[in-house]
Every structure is written in C-alpha cells, then in structure tokens.
Design an enzyme around this catalytic site. Structure first.
Site, PDB file in Angstrom:
ATOM      1  N   HIS A 327      53.651  21.939  28.905  1.00 51.22           N
ATOM      2  CA  HIS A 327      53.669  22.465  27.421  1.00 51.22           C
ATOM      3  C   HIS A 327      55.239  21.935  26.803  1.00 51.22           C
ATOM      4  O   HIS A 327      55.295  21.772  25.739  1.00 51.22           O
ATOM      5  CB  HIS A 327      53.591  23.874  27.333  1.00 51.22           C
ATOM      6  N   LYS A 406      31.725  26.877  10.744  1.00 46.81           N
ATOM      7  CA  LYS A 406      32.536  26.572   9.340  1.00 46.81           C
ATOM      8  C   LYS A 406      31.691  26.337   8.133  1.00 46.81           C
ATOM      9  O   LYS A 406      32.228  26.656   6.937  1.00 46.81           O
ATOM     10  CB  LYS A 406      33.057  24.967   9.658  1.00 46.81           C
ATOM     11  N   LYS A 410      32.918  28.273   4.641  1.00 48.90           N
ATOM     12  CA  LYS A 410      33.309  27.405   3.524  1.00 48.90           C
ATOM     13  C   LYS A 410      32.476  27.665   2.243  1.00 48.90           C
ATOM     14  O   LYS A 410      32.773  27.561   1.100  1.00 48.90           O
ATOM     15  CB  LYS A 410      33.430  25.806   3.989  1.00 48.90           C
ATOM     16  N   LYS A 412      31.002  30.462   1.468  1.00 51.12           N
ATOM     17  CA  LYS A 412      31.505  31.495   1.050  1.00 51.12           C
ATOM     18  C   LYS A 412      33.005  31.583   0.402  1.00 51.12           C
ATOM     19  O   LYS A 412      33.492  32.661   0.270  1.00 51.12           O
ATOM     20  CB  LYS A 412      31.313  32.754   1.979  1.00 51.12           C
ATOM     21  N   PRO A 416      38.042  29.081   7.143  1.00 55.88           N
ATOM     22  CA  PRO A 416      37.431  29.205   8.730  1.00 55.88           C
ATOM     23  C   PRO A 416      38.377  30.024   9.616  1.00 55.88           C
ATOM     24  O   PRO A 416      38.285  30.683  10.363  1.00 55.88           O
ATOM     25  CB  PRO A 416      36.777  28.148   9.310  1.00 55.88           C
ATOM     26  N   ASP A 417      39.734  29.154   9.525  1.00 53.43           N
ATOM     27  CA  ASP A 417      40.764  29.823  10.444  1.00 53.43           C
ATOM     28  C   ASP A 417      41.071  31.164  10.121  1.00 53.43           C
ATOM     29  O   ASP A 417      41.154  31.929  11.084  1.00 53.43           O
ATOM     30  CB  ASP A 417      42.087  28.745  10.478  1.00 53.43           C
ATOM     31  N   TYR A 439      50.696  36.198  17.234  1.00 52.62           N
ATOM     32  CA  TYR A 439      51.320  35.085  16.880  1.00 52.62           C
ATOM     33  C   TYR A 439      50.090  33.881  16.892  1.00 52.62           C
ATOM     34  O   TYR A 439      49.305  33.787  17.568  1.00 52.62           O
ATOM     35  CB  TYR A 439      52.083  34.485  18.292  1.00 52.62           C
ATOM     36  N   THR A 441      49.642  29.736  15.829  1.00 53.52           N
ATOM     37  CA  THR A 441      50.699  28.581  15.755  1.00 53.52           C
ATOM     38  C   THR A 441      50.470  27.983  14.411  1.00 53.52           C
ATOM     39  O   THR A 441      49.220  27.471  14.230  1.00 53.52           O
ATOM     40  CB  THR A 441      49.977  27.563  16.955  1.00 53.52           C
ATOM     41  N   THR A 452      56.471  23.323  15.940  1.00 53.10           N
ATOM     42  CA  THR A 452      55.585  24.674  15.690  1.00 53.10           C
ATOM     43  C   THR A 452      56.305  25.730  14.698  1.00 53.10           C
ATOM     44  O   THR A 452      57.587  25.845  15.003  1.00 53.10           O
ATOM     45  CB  THR A 452      54.855  25.284  16.942  1.00 53.10           C
TER      46      THR A 452
END
Length: 612
Positions: A327, A406, A410, A412, A416-417, A439, A441, A452
């Site tokens: 990472h 999604k 959308k 509505k 979505p996230d 948390y 990102t 980030t």
C-alpha cells in the site's frame, strides 16, 4: 468533435504533473470546528464541553504556533504532507505489512468468460499477463488516459509506482525503490518474477524489441509449472516478506552476508515488473459470493507472494485470479484501474487469444536459487507460522446485494456512495447499540502528489437518523427528513475533503510539527475523545468505495474490535466485503453484511413510503 478527439489522443499520462496546484493547508479555525463536530456522536454534554475547552485552548495557544510552522513548511513544498504520510502511515510501521497493510482483491473475470475451471490456470494466466503487460507498455508510452473530474486533471503520479516498485525493509524505517521509467525517461526493467512452490524464476517479457505473445508466455509458465510440480519445493524465501519489518530487515541483511549474489537475486525481484504468483489452491467463487476468493487473495500461500512488491498478480489452480499490493507507493484506485482495463480486454476478446500460435525461439526462464543456511530456513519457518496464525484469525465475507443498485438510488436523487455509508452506520448502530467511528477514503488528487484524506462518516446527523430508525414513536416523514439531512451533511463533507479542506491530515501535520520541534504532545491529542472519535488511526469502521466497475478489494480492520468494509457500486447491485478478527468476540463480519443489506431495504422502503 474530431478536433477534440485528435487532441485527447495527444494527451500524455503525466503531462499535467507540473501544473497541478500545491496541496493547501486548511484554516486552523475551520479544521478545529470540523473536528469538534466529529466528536459530538461520542460524547455527552459534559464530556463535549471539556473537549471544547481543550480545543479552544489549543486554538489560542500552541495550535496557532504549530499552524504557523506548518504554513512555513508548506511554502517550500508542493505537497507538505507527502513525505510525512509515506513515513507515518507506511514506512515506519513495524507490524508485518503483507497482512496488516497490503490491500488485495479477486478479479471479476469469473462473471463472464472465465468461470472457475480446473486445467485453465496456465492458458488464462498467459492471456491475463499479456493484457497487464500491454497496460505497462501504454504507461511507458504515456498513453494511459489522464484521470479528470470535469476538465480538471487529477494527479497521476501513483501510476509511476505500479510496475517495477518494491518496498525494502529497514531496521527502523523501510524505503521504497522505484525502477520504472517512461520511454522518454529511458530504460525500464522488462523482466517479471514468477513464484511457484517456494521457488523463484525470472524471464524477460520482450524479445527482439517486441512484447511476448500469450502462447510464448504460456510456454514460459508451463516450463516453470512442470519443473515445480515434478521436483522438490524450494525454501520459500518470499515468506520472509510477511514477517515483522525489523525481523525481515535483519534476516535480509543476514541473507546478503551469506552470499553477495543473494543481493543480486533480491534486486532482480525488486526491479521486476510484477510478481506472478502460482497458487495450488482453488477458491470457490460465484458472482454473488466472492468470500473465499477475496480471502485467499489476501491471505494465500506466503511462499508465493512477495509482500513488498507493489503488484503481485495471483493465479489459482482453477483459473481464478486476484492481486495483492503493497500500500505504501499507491492507493487502490491504481490497481482498480489496471484490473478494470484487463477485465474489459478479456471481455472484448471472449477470454481468448485470437492471434498467432507461433512461438519464437526464446530463452527459458532463469531460476534464482538463493544461498541459504539453517538460520535462514528457521527464519522462513517462523515467518510462515506467525503469518498463518494471524491469517487464520481473519473472517472475510464478500457478498452481492442484487435487489437494486446505483440506478435506483440515483433515481431517488440519493448519492449511491452516501447511501452505502449511511446503511453501514445504521447496521453498526443496530448491531452494537452505539455509533461507530468511521473512516471513509476521500481522494485529494486535484493537488500535486495528492493521495487521500479522512472523511469521518459518523456524523451527528447520521446518528440522529439511526436513533429515529430505532425509535417506534418517530413518523416515517421524520425519519426521511433526518435521513436526507444526514445525506446532505455527508455529501458536503466529501466535497470539502476532496478540495483539501478535510481536517485529519491537518491535525496530523500539527502533531508531527510538535514532535519535530521536541515539544510535548498537545492535550488535544491525549484527550480520550480524540481516539474515541477515530483519531490516531482508531476508527472502528475502516471503509472505502472501490469504484463503480466490477473490481473488488479488501484490507484488514484498523483496530482489533473493528471492521474493514469495502464496496463497489454497480447499476443493479452493491458488492460488499466485510472483514473482522475472529478473536474479537464482539465483531462478526457476516452479521454486519446481513445488517447492511437489511438497511439498504429499509432505506429504500422509507423513500418509497414516507409520502404515501
């Protein structure tokens, strides 16, 4: 339109790097105000008042001085955070990183032309590798399209780190070696490493100036596979990379002292394009259940993973694929990008190679045989034992929610996230009876070398909504109102974070300035509500949107009593991966996912019935 098209093809991957804005330092007042807001879900009135006083004292006193010093630092750097973040988040960490820091994920090829099937590992592997190598060539030619939001180019620096990159263990701090060069920069390594049954092989992927074809790669892989399956296993040097960092650094130094050629062999692995891992196991996987494939990609055989490589492409015996990545040099969006590219190419070509079957006269792969002794073999056995012990403690579930995705959210007018994040808040609240510090990102790639920022999804608005959902006396309309308030807050915070107006990295900068100046740690950071709200890497929910393609991902929880929670969003489904430690009696990854799916249904029902 044609002009547009001609222009866009001329754009080079890294051409905007020099013109990107510097990473800004947010205002101290704003950051502290946002921080206090994030403490509200976890403190009662008196506790909050005490934290408020601590923050005020910090703002009027030492905080102001530290902020000034941070502004000074930022003047001389295009990204004041970059070096600090790399060290604090990754290179100074002494935990075994292959399991605790790396991220991994299964490839989605099983959803179309490559369902699990024994006997396909080598043929599919050669095609999969070939598409990966084509992406490498596009990157070298700077033909990977620049990522943009609207007309704004995003930082592409992390893509320089995908190939020919490796972390090197150090006694107190690791380092990252990057050997990749674009064609205009000069020579770049063109060999890859193959790990199989504890043995290490390398071969060049270019022959007479041309990339090898899948049939040619297939011949190399077949040679390695046959050799390893008809002869004794190798010592499994790669397992040392799964060890605690200082231990591995010492073992590496000892390995080099045994024979200087061992250093040459290590450098050959470090500089290779990627590591191709040949696994003997066959994970069960379906489009609705990726649990085993996800799990085995993250915690497979440690003798066929080079934990420090930026890119391990993992192939299983039943023709299923995945990857495991260090990472430190980049974030998951880089891997998501190449994985999506490869998946689309496999789809386009119906999972086949449609070119010539001709195989040129290419030299066979070279085996790297390390000089070892009993001490090193003992180190390898110890590394394997500690790795497998920790790996067996991980509970990983990865399911698809297929009732909607999604498209419907959308329709509505719900992001979505945010929809997934609030469902997670509700699920955690229902399971544990309290809010969960979270948390998510956020990306800061609008800025030079931006990576980030922390977006704290557990807002007071989200908690009030969760409480209303559990309170039978609240009306549907009240619940809907509270939910929409939580949505609005989340969306605004995400916009702020991406615009460099988050506060977690800012607070980290102030803490690091204090440390560098030899000052005592300010009270703001020792206040129990700093860590209760997630500060200092104490988030109970560690989450990330893996994207809007088919690609999935996974990493371990930040804390022992927490969860890792990763998801992708598609038109008709949400793929959700949840991770917990089995040794923690209060967490259960399976239960969390079931609760999240339940929340999805409840939220959609709320939107459908609140106005009836």
């Amino acid at each position: 339109m044609e002009n547009q098209l001609a222009k866009s093809t001329e754009e080079r991957t890294f051409q905007y790097q020099d013109s990107l804005p510097s990473l800004p330092v947010p205002s101290l007042e704003e950051s502290l105000k946002k921080y206090l807001d994030s403490v509200k879900p976890f403190a009662n009135k008196e506790e909050y008042k005490k934290t408020e006083e601590i923050v005020q004292k910090f703002q009027d006193g030492i905080g102001r001085k530290l902020h000034q010093k941070l502004l000074e630092r930022a003047k001389g750097k295009r990204n004041w955070l970059e070096e600090w973040w790399l060290n604090v988040a990754y290179l100074d960490v002494r935990l075994p990183s292959q399991l605790n820091v790396n991220f991994a994920g299964p490839a989605p090829h099983i959803e179309h032309y490559w369902p699990p099937k024994e006997g396909t590992q080598l043929e599919r592997g050669s095609i999969c590798l070939w598409h990966n190598l084509n992406y490498w060539q596009l990157l070298r030619k700077e033909k990977v399209p620049v990522h943009k939001v609207g007309n704004n180019p995003l930082d592409m620096n992390q893509f320089q780190m995908l190939f020919s990159t490796c972390k090197i263990p150090g006694i107190t701090r690791d380092s990252v070696m990057n050997y990749f060069r674009t064609e205009s920069e000069g020579h770049s390594p063109a060999h890859l490493t193959v790990l199989c049954r504890g043995r290490v092989f390398v071969f060049d992927v270019m022959h007479e100036g041309c990339l090898m074809t899948p049939p040619e790669i297939h011949r190399q892989l077949t040679y390695i596979h046959k050799k390893c399956h008809s002869e004794p296993d190798g010592p499994g040097i790669a397992a040392l990379t799964s060890e605690e960092r200082t231990q591995w650094a010492k073992a590496r130094e000892y390995l080099i002292s045994l024979d200087p050629e061992n250093l040459t062999r290590l450098e050959k692995i470090q500089s290779s394009l990627l590591v191709y891992s040949i696994e003997d196991s066959s994970p069960h996987v379906t489009p609705e259940d990726y649990s085993q494939a996800t799990s085995m990609t993250l915690i497979g055989d440690p003798t066929v993973r080079w934990g420090d490589k930026s890119y391990n492409l993992v192939s299983f015996s039943n023709g299923v694929f995945g990857c495991s990545c260090d990472h430190s040099p980049f974030d998951a969006m880089v891997t998501v990008n190449i994985s999506h590219y490869v998946d689309e190419k496999i789809l386009e070509n119906e999972g086949k190679w449609k070119g010539s079957e001709k195989v040129r006269n290419i030299s066979l792969p070279e085996e790297l045989v390390f000089t070892v002794d009993d001490k090193i073999l003992n180190n390898i056995n110890q590394a394997k034992a500690q790795y497998l012990k920790q790996a067996s403690d991980l509970q990983i579930v990865a399911y698809a929610f297929t009732s909607f995705g999604k498209k419907l959210t959308k329709k509505k007018k719900l992001h979505p996230d945010t929809f997934v994040q609030l469902a997670l808040q509700l699920a955690y609240y229902r399971l544990h009876g309290r809010p969960g510090s979270c948390y998510e990102t956020a990306m800061t790639r609008y800025f030079y070398h931006g990576r980030t920022e922390t977006m704290r999804s557990c807002t007071i608005e989200a908690v009030r909504w969760c409480q209303s959902m559990q309170d039978p006396s609240t009306t549907l309309l009240e619940r809907e109102q509270k939910m929409l308030q939580a949505f609005a807050k989340h969306d605004k915070m995400m916009t702020d974070c991406s615009a460099g107006k988050g506060f977690d990295r800012h607070l980290l900068g102030l803490l690091l300035i204090a440390k560098e100046e030899g000052l005592p740690v300010p009270e703001l950071f020792t206040d129990p509500f700093f860590s209760k709200s997630g500060g200092g890497g104490n988030f109970v929910l560690s989450t990330s949107l893996v994207g809007y393609a088919r690609v999935l991902g996974v990493a371990v929880p930040m804390v022992h009593n927490g969860y890792g929670f990763f998801y992708n969003i598609r038109d008709d489904r949400f793929n959700v991966t949840s991770v917990a430690w089995r040794s923690c009696p209060e967490t259960d990854a399976e239960k969390l996912v079931r609760q999240v799916f339940h929340s999805f249904q409840d939220m959609m029902q709320l939107m459908n019935t609140a106005h009836l």
